[in-house]
Design a protein around this motif. Structure first.
Motif, PDB file in Angstrom:
ATOM      1  N   ILE A 307      83.815 -89.477 -54.965  1.00 45.79           N
ATOM      2  CA  ILE A 307      84.303 -88.697 -53.772  1.00 45.79           C
ATOM      3  C   ILE A 307      83.218 -87.977 -53.168  1.00 45.79           C
ATOM      4  O   ILE A 307      83.015 -87.821 -51.768  1.00 45.79           O
ATOM      5  CB  ILE A 307      85.300 -87.633 -54.371  1.00 45.79           C
ATOM      6  CG1 ILE A 307      86.646 -88.213 -54.673  1.00 45.79           C
ATOM      7  CG2 ILE A 307      85.466 -86.845 -53.438  1.00 45.79           C
ATOM      8  CD1 ILE A 307      87.883 -87.785 -55.259  1.00 45.79           C
ATOM      9  N   GLY A 308      82.156 -87.530 -53.828  1.00 47.93           N
ATOM     10  CA  GLY A 308      81.196 -86.701 -53.460  1.00 47.93           C
ATOM     11  C   GLY A 308      80.154 -87.670 -52.437  1.00 47.93           C
ATOM     12  O   GLY A 308      79.540 -87.092 -51.579  1.00 47.93           O
ATOM     13  N   VAL A 309      79.956 -88.852 -52.958  1.00 47.71           N
ATOM     14  CA  VAL A 309      79.211 -89.754 -52.123  1.00 47.71           C
ATOM     15  C   VAL A 309      79.757 -89.870 -50.693  1.00 47.71           C
ATOM     16  O   VAL A 309      79.211 -89.664 -49.720  1.00 47.71           O
ATOM     17  CB  VAL A 309      79.176 -91.391 -52.833  1.00 47.71           C
ATOM     18  CG1 VAL A 309      78.542 -92.410 -51.872  1.00 47.71           C
ATOM     19  CG2 VAL A 309      78.478 -91.079 -54.200  1.00 47.71           C
ATOM     20  N   PHE A 310      81.264 -90.331 -50.530  1.00 48.60           N
ATOM     21  CA  PHE A 310      81.724 -90.253 -49.177  1.00 48.60           C
ATOM     22  C   PHE A 310      82.021 -88.887 -48.743  1.00 48.60           C
ATOM     23  O   PHE A 310      82.234 -89.026 -47.266  1.00 48.60           O
ATOM     24  CB  PHE A 310      83.140 -91.199 -49.676  1.00 48.60           C
ATOM     25  CG  PHE A 310      82.823 -92.702 -49.904  1.00 48.60           C
ATOM     26  CD1 PHE A 310      82.450 -93.655 -49.070  1.00 48.60           C
ATOM     27  CD2 PHE A 310      82.798 -92.936 -51.132  1.00 48.60           C
ATOM     28  CE1 PHE A 310      82.332 -94.934 -49.315  1.00 48.60           C
ATOM     29  CE2 PHE A 310      82.359 -94.500 -51.764  1.00 48.60           C
ATOM     30  CZ  PHE A 310      82.281 -95.270 -50.463  1.00 48.60           C
ATOM     31  N   ASP A 311      82.213 -87.967 -49.404  1.00 51.85           N
ATOM     32  CA  ASP A 311      82.172 -86.757 -48.916  1.00 51.85           C
ATOM     33  C   ASP A 311      80.868 -86.424 -47.881  1.00 51.85           C
ATOM     34  O   ASP A 311      81.028 -85.851 -46.696  1.00 51.85           O
ATOM     35  CB  ASP A 311      82.304 -85.640 -49.761  1.00 51.85           C
ATOM     36  CG  ASP A 311      82.349 -84.332 -49.393  1.00 51.85           C
ATOM     37  OD1 ASP A 311      82.552 -84.409 -48.100  1.00 51.85           O
ATOM     38  OD2 ASP A 311      82.232 -83.275 -50.163  1.00 51.85           O
ATOM     39  N   VAL A 312      79.771 -86.797 -48.269  1.00 57.86           N
ATOM     40  CA  VAL A 312      78.582 -86.698 -47.737  1.00 57.86           C
ATOM     41  C   VAL A 312      78.549 -87.671 -46.310  1.00 57.86           C
ATOM     42  O   VAL A 312      78.334 -86.813 -45.318  1.00 57.86           O
ATOM     43  CB  VAL A 312      77.219 -87.177 -48.346  1.00 57.86           C
ATOM     44  CG1 VAL A 312      75.934 -87.152 -47.623  1.00 57.86           C
ATOM     45  CG2 VAL A 312      77.297 -86.459 -49.698  1.00 57.86           C
ATOM     46  N   VAL A 313      79.000 -88.754 -46.238  1.00 60.66           N
ATOM     47  CA  VAL A 313      79.338 -89.461 -45.149  1.00 60.66           C
ATOM     48  C   VAL A 313      80.247 -88.821 -44.310  1.00 60.66           C
ATOM     49  O   VAL A 313      80.171 -88.601 -42.880  1.00 60.66           O
ATOM     50  CB  VAL A 313      79.624 -91.036 -45.310  1.00 60.66           C
ATOM     51  CG1 VAL A 313      79.902 -91.692 -44.119  1.00 60.66           C
ATOM     52  CG2 VAL A 313      78.578 -91.585 -46.203  1.00 60.66           C
ATOM     53  N   GLY A 314      81.454 -88.437 -44.785  1.00 60.94           N
ATOM     54  CA  GLY A 314      82.354 -87.852 -43.713  1.00 60.94           C
ATOM     55  C   GLY A 314      82.300 -86.602 -43.378  1.00 60.94           C
ATOM     56  O   GLY A 314      82.495 -86.083 -42.292  1.00 60.94           O
TER      57      GLY A 314
END
Length: 455
Positions: A307-314
């Motif tokens: 979730i943290g990985v895609f949170d950065v992108v989002g």
């Protein structure tokens, strides 16, 4: 014979005039640059801020991993442990507006360095605890107060001071730093908890907080004037303002002023639901909820890290969108999508990670804190120079919402034997937040003085 006296005297007078003209120049940057540097100093300050938030993110990664170990070792109820976490989350939010005002009084470096030290002290003291009140004091109060001073108001203060252009993008990047820290620390902390117990994990949190202090003290600067430059995108150099005294009085005064406006309550209400559906619910209870369905703790923690990985992108994408689209419409879309995803989550929990769960993690991760850049933008739009402190109070509502659900989620698990009712209730709240975001009115344009040309 030709006398050189008048010529020498005239040359001496010219030199004196040049010296006088040089020393009488108006005060400006302490170190004027002959040419602009290739990379503006604001970006290096943003980079230090990013690293600082990453290093401090370890404390936010641990609460969800502590519930089961503390329950097994001390036989404390999940409601009791959830109460300590809720105190932490509430103080995290309630400290933020005062921290923003303290940064105006004492400077960013001093406030952040002290906050990191308090976090480290509270985390180390939990190693020696034997009673529930000690968990509330050490993790709830000390870590809560320290983390509140490291809250998103820190990112908002840095952005407001150092950037005029690209504020939405920088806000998104700094907000994503917390998710990056979660990505770094969650797998490590979950491995430590599973193989060596929760105490080494608490010590790791303390050491990571202390490791960041030298970076803050040596590399961070409070204001562009301290580095002799103008803010990024500013038309000219701005002298450093004098320290603002009466931090507590100013924070309360800004609250009383903002509380008389409708946008403040709508922003506070939507952000409370944001906190309830992220930090209070998923970050605190996702790991134990997945473990209830037979999923190993390390696997569940790894999903949170993803979730943290895609949170950065989002979040970075949200900052880019905020520079280009209307912030309140972005908020409505974000909350609506989050609510839909939470309604499906109870059907996706299983002993192993299946493709539908992966899809949820990616989808939810893109939306995790995408709400922050448009919320900060709306605070700036409506409240101007006080926007960092106003956002601090809005963040307080975020953390109060998170605290309520962190406690209620633990109680619901004790009473009903599952978290399902909490997932469904949070999905419904997100739908309400989407409607509230659409109701936020636009800030009125400033009135032009008579005879002033239109922009």
């Amino acid at each position: 014979m030709l006398s050189l006296g008048p010529l020498v005297a005239d040359r001496t007078n010219q030199q004196a005039v040049r010296v006088t003209q040089t020393t009488d120049r108006p005060a400006g940057p302490r170190r004027p640059l002959l040419r602009a540097p290739r990379v503006h100093r604001a970006w290096s300050v943003a980079a230090v801020t990013f690293v600082t938030i990453i290093g401090a993110a370890a404390f936010a990664s641990l609460p969800g991993l502590l519930i089961e170990p503390l329950h097994q070792e001390f036989d404390w109820s999940r409601g009791t442990i959830g109460f300590a976490v809720s105190v932490n989350l509430a103080l995290y939010g309630l400290t933020a507006p005062f921290a923003a005002a303290l940064m105006d009084r004492f400077g960013i470096r001093k406030v952040v360095a002290v906050a990191l030290t308090v976090i480290a002290a509270g985390s180390v003291l939990t190693v020696r605890m034997t009673e529930p009140w000690q968990l509330v004091l050490y993790w709830g109060v000390l870590v809560g107060l320290g983390s509140g001073s490291m809250a998103l108001a820190f990112a908002a203060t840095v952005t407001n001071r150092w950037f005029v252009r690209r504020r939405g993008l920088v806000t998104g990047i700094l907000t994503a730093a917390g998710a990056s820290g979660q990505l770094v620390f969650l797998p490590l902390l979950s491995w430590l908890v599973q193989h060596h117990g929760w105490r080494p994990a608490a010590v790791t949190v303390a050491l990571s907080a202390l490791a960041v202090v030298p970076f803050v003290w040596l590399l961070l600067r409070d204001h562009p004037a301290d580095a002799g430059v103008a803010a990024y995108g500013a038309e000219g150099f701005t002298p450093k303002p004098p320290p603002v005294r009466g931090a507590a009085r100013r924070a309360v005064g800004v609250l009383l002023s903002a509380a008389r406006t409708g946008p403040f309550w709508l922003l506070a209400g939507t952000f409370a639901i944001c906190g309830a559906s992220t930090n209070g619910l998923v970050k605190t209870h996702f790991v134990p909820a997945a473990h209830d369905h037979g999923m190993p703790i390390t696997a569940a923690a790894s999903l949170l890290a993803v979730i943290g990985v895609f949170d950065v992108v989002g979040t970075i994408a949200s900052g880019w969108f905020t520079d280009r689209f209307e912030a309140r419409r972005l908020l409505a879309v974000y909350y609506a999508l989050r609510g839909v995803s939470l309604l499906f989550l109870p059907m996706l929990l299983a002993p192993s990670v299946q493709p539908p769960m992966v899809f949820f993690i990616v989808f939810y991760g893109l939306d995790w804190v995408a709400t922050v850049p448009p919320t900060i933008a709306l605070c700036r739009e409506h409240y101007g120079e006080d926007s960092a402190i106003v956002f601090g109070w809005v963040l307080a509502s975020h953390q109060v919402g998170a605290a309520v659900v962190a406690f209620a989620g633990g109680v619901a698990r004790d009473v009903f034997g599952s978290y399902d009712v909490v997932w469904y209730a949070s999905g419904a709240l997100c739908a309400a937040a989407a409607l509230m975001a659409l109701v936020i009115r636009r800030a009125p344009l400033p009135r032009l003085a008579p005879g002033a040309p239109a922009a």
